[in-house]
Design a protein around this motif. Structure first.
Motif, mmCIF file in Angstrom:
data_model
loop_
_atom_site.group_PDB
_atom_site.id
_atom_site.type_symbol
_atom_site.label_atom_id
_atom_site.label_comp_id
_atom_site.label_asym_id
_atom_site.label_seq_id
_atom_site.Cartn_x
_atom_site.Cartn_y
_atom_site.Cartn_z
ATOM 1 N N TRP A 4 46.759 38.963 34.672
ATOM 2 C CA TRP A 4 45.572 38.623 35.467
ATOM 3 C C TRP A 4 45.979 38.117 36.847
ATOM 4 O O TRP A 4 47.006 37.467 36.994
ATOM 5 N N ARG A 5 45.138 38.384 37.818
ATOM 6 C CA ARG A 5 45.287 37.798 39.146
ATOM 7 C C ARG A 5 44.035 36.953 39.412
ATOM 8 O O ARG A 5 42.917 37.411 39.206
ATOM 9 N N LYS A 49 38.783 36.275 38.250
ATOM 10 C CA LYS A 49 40.097 36.859 37.966
ATOM 11 C C LYS A 49 39.888 38.326 37.598
ATOM 12 O O LYS A 49 38.780 38.735 37.216
ATOM 13 N N PHE A 50 40.973 39.119 37.724
ATOM 14 C CA PHE A 50 40.877 40.529 37.384
ATOM 15 C C PHE A 50 42.216 41.029 36.872
ATOM 16 O O PHE A 50 43.273 40.481 37.206
ATOM 17 N N LEU A 51 42.157 42.055 36.039
ATOM 18 C CA LEU A 51 43.382 42.688 35.558
ATOM 19 C C LEU A 51 44.088 43.336 36.735
ATOM 20 O O LEU A 51 43.464 44.044 37.528
ATOM 21 N N ASP A 52 45.385 43.109 36.874
ATOM 22 C CA ASP A 52 46.041 43.436 38.136
ATOM 23 C C ASP A 52 46.732 44.793 38.171
ATOM 24 O O ASP A 52 47.521 45.062 39.078
ATOM 25 N N LEU A 57 44.565 47.787 32.475
ATOM 26 C CA LEU A 57 43.181 48.151 32.168
ATOM 27 C C LEU A 57 43.145 49.235 31.097
ATOM 28 O O LEU A 57 42.344 49.169 30.154
ATOM 29 N N LEU A 58 44.006 50.231 31.230
ATOM 30 C CA LEU A 58 44.071 51.299 30.232
ATOM 31 C C LEU A 58 44.458 50.742 28.867
ATOM 32 O O LEU A 58 43.853 51.086 27.842
ATOM 33 N N LYS A 72 36.774 44.079 29.354
ATOM 34 C CA LYS A 72 36.755 42.972 30.303
ATOM 35 C C LYS A 72 37.767 43.217 31.424
ATOM 36 O O LYS A 72 38.957 42.982 31.274
ATOM 37 N N PHE A 73 37.273 43.677 32.547
ATOM 38 C CA PHE A 73 38.100 44.004 33.698
ATOM 39 C C PHE A 73 38.137 42.847 34.698
ATOM 40 O O PHE A 73 39.185 42.481 35.221
#
Length: 216
Positions: A4-5, A49-52, A57-58, A72-73
């Protein structure tokens, strides 16, 4: 947090728990969705926050990834119900027409890629009867209880559902199964791709197996 970022303005203090927003996306539109959410949150100093990476994500949306986390992206952390409602309203317009996998653990807001769930914002832990450390929420009396993260939408007994979310709960409960020409009798298997069920065909009572295909 691995994978996560985080964007967390120094002058914003997060509550320990509350209603959070999850945004989903497919691999084909993830950049567009992230750009819209990033611009919105940075202008308003709303922590998120978001998947970096696309690879993460895949992996999160692969067939046998944990079902309670799939889809949850991006996660947003509104400070109160007012900010929650405003962010959902604004992002529903900004993300109009965007798609994403259904987040099983959350309540869907409208028909876009926005979802809500009550849960922990900051890390709190409780140890269960098996000695396992679990994410926790603080109850009304201050006691820490497990933050249940399951592939179904639920809220703690002591939490009040915001009134503006009531129509979205009603929409969730009004899924019409009467047009399905089968009567489901049991379940055989679950994955992110969908469930596998035993059923009978209504027209002649023939026993069949139904395989669900979840979009994205």
């Amino acid at each position: 947090m691995a994978g996560w970022r985080m964007f967390h303005p120094c002058d914003r203090r997060l509550p320990s728990q509350g209603w959070k927003i999850h945004v989903s996306a497919g691999l084909d539109n993830a950049e567009d969705v992230l750009r819209a959410v990033y611009e919105y949150c940075t202008r308003r100093k709303l922590p998120f926050k978001f998947l970096d990476s696309r690879a993460i994500l895949l992996a999160r949306n692969s067939k046998y990834a944990p079902r309670e986390a799939s889809g949850k992206f991006i996660t947003l952390y509104p400070s109160d119900e007012g900010e929650l409602r405003r962010a959902l309203t604004d992002l529903a317009a900004a993300l109009d027409g965007q798609h994403g996998p259904y987040v099983l653990s959350d309540l869907r807001y409208g028909d876009g890629p926005l979802y809500v769930r009550y849960g922990g914002f900051l890390r709190q832990w409780v140890v269960d009867e098996n000695g396992e450390q679990l994410p926790a929420l603080q109850g009304p009396d201050g006691t820490l209880v497990p933050d249940q993260r399951r592939p179904t939408f639920q809220i703690p007994d002591w939490v009040r559902l915001p009134e503006f979310l009531a129509p979205h709960v009603a929409a969730r409960c009004n899924n019409d199964m009467t047009t399905l020409p089968y009567r489901v009798t049991g379940s055989l298997h679950f994955s992110n791709a969908g469930g596998v069920y035993t059923a009978n065909r209504i027209s002649d009572d023939l026993p069949v197996v139904l395989k669900e295909a979840r979009p994205l």
